[in-house]
Design a protein around this motif. Sequence first.
Motif, PDB file in Angstrom:
ATOM      1  N   PHE A  32       0.838  -1.200   0.000  1.00 42.83           N
ATOM      2  CA  PHE A  32       0.000   0.000   0.000  1.00 42.83           C
ATOM      3  C   PHE A  32       0.874   1.252   0.000  1.00 42.83           C
ATOM      4  CE2 PHE A  32      -2.743  -3.213   1.939  1.00 42.83           C
ATOM      5  CZ  PHE A  32      -3.936  -3.017   1.248  1.00 42.83           C
ATOM      6  N   VAL A  33       0.554   2.178  -0.888  1.00 48.15           N
ATOM      7  CA  VAL A  33       1.171   3.504  -0.877  1.00 48.15           C
ATOM      8  C   VAL A  33       0.054   4.490  -0.556  1.00 48.15           C
ATOM      9  CG1 VAL A  33       2.312   5.291  -2.234  1.00 48.15           C
ATOM     10  CG2 VAL A  33       2.991   2.894  -2.498  1.00 48.15           C
ATOM     11  N   VAL A  34       0.177   5.149   0.592  1.00 43.93           N
ATOM     12  CA  VAL A  34      -0.891   6.011   1.107  1.00 43.93           C
ATOM     13  C   VAL A  34      -0.497   7.473   0.966  1.00 43.93           C
ATOM     14  CG1 VAL A  34      -2.314   6.533   3.118  1.00 43.93           C
ATOM     15  CG2 VAL A  34      -1.491   4.190   2.756  1.00 43.93           C
ATOM     16  N   VAL A  35      -1.385   8.265   0.363  1.00 43.76           N
ATOM     17  CA  VAL A  35      -1.132   9.693   0.152  1.00 43.76           C
ATOM     18  C   VAL A  35      -2.161  10.501   0.930  1.00 43.76           C
ATOM     19  CG1 VAL A  35      -0.872  11.533  -1.549  1.00 43.76           C
ATOM     20  CG2 VAL A  35      -0.229   9.177  -2.149  1.00 43.76           C
ATOM     21  N   HIS A  36      -1.688  11.374   1.791  1.00 44.16           N
ATOM     22  CA  HIS A  36      -2.551  12.166   2.673  1.00 44.16           C
ATOM     23  C   HIS A  36      -3.167  13.349   1.945  1.00 44.16           C
ATOM     24  CE1 HIS A  36       0.488  15.361   2.907  1.00 44.16           C
ATOM     25  NE2 HIS A  36       1.385  14.380   2.968  1.00 44.16           N
ATOM     26  N   GLY A  37      -3.997  14.108   2.670  1.00 49.86           N
ATOM     27  CA  GLY A  37      -4.666  15.266   2.100  1.00 49.86           C
ATOM     28  C   GLY A  37      -3.924  16.570   2.337  1.00 49.86           C
ATOM     29  N   ALA A  38      -4.563  17.668   1.946  1.00 47.84           N
ATOM     30  CA  ALA A  38      -3.954  18.999   2.054  1.00 47.84           C
ATOM     31  C   ALA A  38      -3.620  19.346   3.500  1.00 47.84           C
ATOM     32  CB  ALA A  38      -4.897  20.052   1.475  1.00 47.84           C
ATOM     33  N   THR A  39      -2.502  20.000   3.691  1.00 47.21           N
ATOM     34  CA  THR A  39      -1.987  20.535   4.958  1.00 47.21           C
ATOM     35  C   THR A  39      -1.608  19.455   5.972  1.00 47.21           C
ATOM     36  OG1 THR A  39      -4.068  20.816   6.219  1.00 47.21           O
ATOM     37  CG2 THR A  39      -3.480  22.563   4.659  1.00 47.21           C
ATOM     38  N   VAL A  62       3.535   8.155   2.385  1.00 53.98           N
ATOM     39  CA  VAL A  62       4.322   9.237   1.790  1.00 53.98           C
ATOM     40  C   VAL A  62       3.920  10.575   2.407  1.00 53.98           C
ATOM     41  CG1 VAL A  62       4.949  10.410  -0.344  1.00 53.98           C
ATOM     42  CG2 VAL A  62       4.438   7.950  -0.373  1.00 53.98           C
ATOM     43  N   THR A  63       4.887  11.351   2.849  1.00 53.50           N
ATOM     44  CA  THR A  63       4.613  12.731   3.260  1.00 53.50           C
ATOM     45  C   THR A  63       5.059  13.652   2.126  1.00 53.50           C
ATOM     46  OG1 THR A  63       4.782  12.352   5.643  1.00 53.50           O
ATOM     47  CG2 THR A  63       5.199  14.584   4.861  1.00 53.50           C
ATOM     48  N   LEU A  64       4.144  14.471   1.650  1.00 46.16           N
ATOM     49  CA  LEU A  64       4.409  15.334   0.511  1.00 46.16           C
ATOM     50  C   LEU A  64       5.319  16.498   0.895  1.00 46.16           C
ATOM     51  CD1 LEU A  64       0.735  15.366  -0.835  1.00 46.16           C
ATOM     52  CD2 LEU A  64       2.627  13.872  -1.567  1.00 46.16           C
ATOM     53  N   THR A  65       6.111  16.948  -0.063  1.00 44.81           N
ATOM     54  CA  THR A  65       7.092  18.019   0.168  1.00 44.81           C
ATOM     55  C   THR A  65       6.445  19.254   0.802  1.00 44.81           C
ATOM     56  OG1 THR A  65       8.465  17.313  -1.684  1.00 44.81           O
ATOM     57  CG2 THR A  65       8.724  19.589  -0.957  1.00 44.81           C
ATOM     58  N   MET A 159      -2.126  28.869   1.255  1.00 49.05           N
ATOM     59  CA  MET A 159      -3.504  28.793   1.690  1.00 49.05           C
ATOM     60  C   MET A 159      -3.547  28.900   3.212  1.00 49.05           C
ATOM     61  SD  MET A 159      -6.363  25.797   1.054  1.00 49.05           S
ATOM     62  CE  MET A 159      -5.560  24.560   2.085  1.00 49.05           C
ATOM     63  N   GLN A 160      -4.418  29.773   3.706  1.00 46.52           N
ATOM     64  CA  GLN A 160      -4.564  29.956   5.150  1.00 46.52           C
ATOM     65  C   GLN A 160      -5.895  29.336   5.581  1.00 46.52           C
ATOM     66  OE1 GLN A 160      -1.944  31.424   6.551  1.00 46.52           O
ATOM     67  NE2 GLN A 160      -1.030  32.008   4.599  1.00 46.52           N
ATOM     68  N   ASN A 173      -1.090  20.111  11.261  1.00 49.90           N
ATOM     69  CA  ASN A 173      -1.253  20.593   9.900  1.00 49.90           C
ATOM     70  C   ASN A 173      -0.395  21.842   9.689  1.00 49.90           C
ATOM     71  OD1 ASN A 173      -3.716  19.063   8.459  1.00 49.90           O
ATOM     72  ND2 ASN A 173      -4.163  19.255  10.641  1.00 49.90           N
ATOM     73  N   VAL A 174       0.009  22.060   8.439  1.00 54.34           N
ATOM     74  CA  VAL A 174       0.820  23.230   8.118  1.00 54.34           C
ATOM     75  C   VAL A 174       0.250  23.913   6.868  1.00 54.34           C
ATOM     76  CG1 VAL A 174       2.874  22.162   9.091  1.00 54.34           C
ATOM     77  CG2 VAL A 174       2.456  21.974   6.650  1.00 54.34           C
TER      78      VAL A 174
END
Length: 267
Positions: A32-39, A62-65, A159-160, A173-174
């Motif tokens: 499984f390769v899991v990709v998270h959502g925004a922030t 995976v944590t996105l850049t 995005m704020q 979240n960031v």
Amino acid sequence: MKNLLRPLLLVALALLAAAAARAANSAGKQTFVVVHGATAGGWEWKRTGQFLTDDGHTVYRVTLTGLGERMHLNSPDVDLQTHINDVVNTILFEDLHDVVLTGHSYGGMVITGVMDRVPDRIRHVVFLDAAVPDDGMTLWDLFGGNGPRDPSRFSDGFMQVPWVKPDAQPPHNVKQSIKCFNQPVSYKNPAALTLPVTYVAFIPKDKSAEERAKTDKSWQRAVARGWTIRTFPGGHVAQQEDPRGVATLIEEAVSDQNKPAAPANKP
């Protein structure tokens, strides 16, 4: 001689049975390769990933850049293509094959681009309450286009959003670059279009699947493509509310098969 052959035969049969059992057991184990959502970050899928690992699967969160533990790389220059590269390179450099690719929320944009790039490495795709774009769409296009409805939520190239707290303790979240939301995705590789896909809608208690199906453009695109549709009780971050349930859902979705796509309406 007969007395000697009998125990040897029994040992051989036992070894063959054990080998067959191991083969049958390993056949059900997935990558499984899991990709998270925004922030968010891979941390948001830690408990769900642990359940999958406990069940014998191999899991890459995976944590996105620029997000999660990679927030030190955050920049307004990070875009959707950066995040697609993050996942594609994980698959290529880890030399993964027959991947079950899953994406949550904004992660649907990312995995769409991954499908387009490396369809030969993918066994099944699961969109978990995720964006389902057409070729050339941006995330903003999914919500009516023309950019953000509330410009005050976007400043300095980021995005704020209210759930991003500057003084929060990790994991948290960031902020995320606007370019992740206004860059179009490619989804036209013929091999990508034939991959088996499951679309899962997380349904809160105060909503119904029927209501969601009438208004959810991603759901409607999934139906038009012949994808399997599943629902799961919970809010948009159901993986944090019920990680065991979401892990089981993903495991079960691997066997889903696409239906024939709906015929296009002719002018």
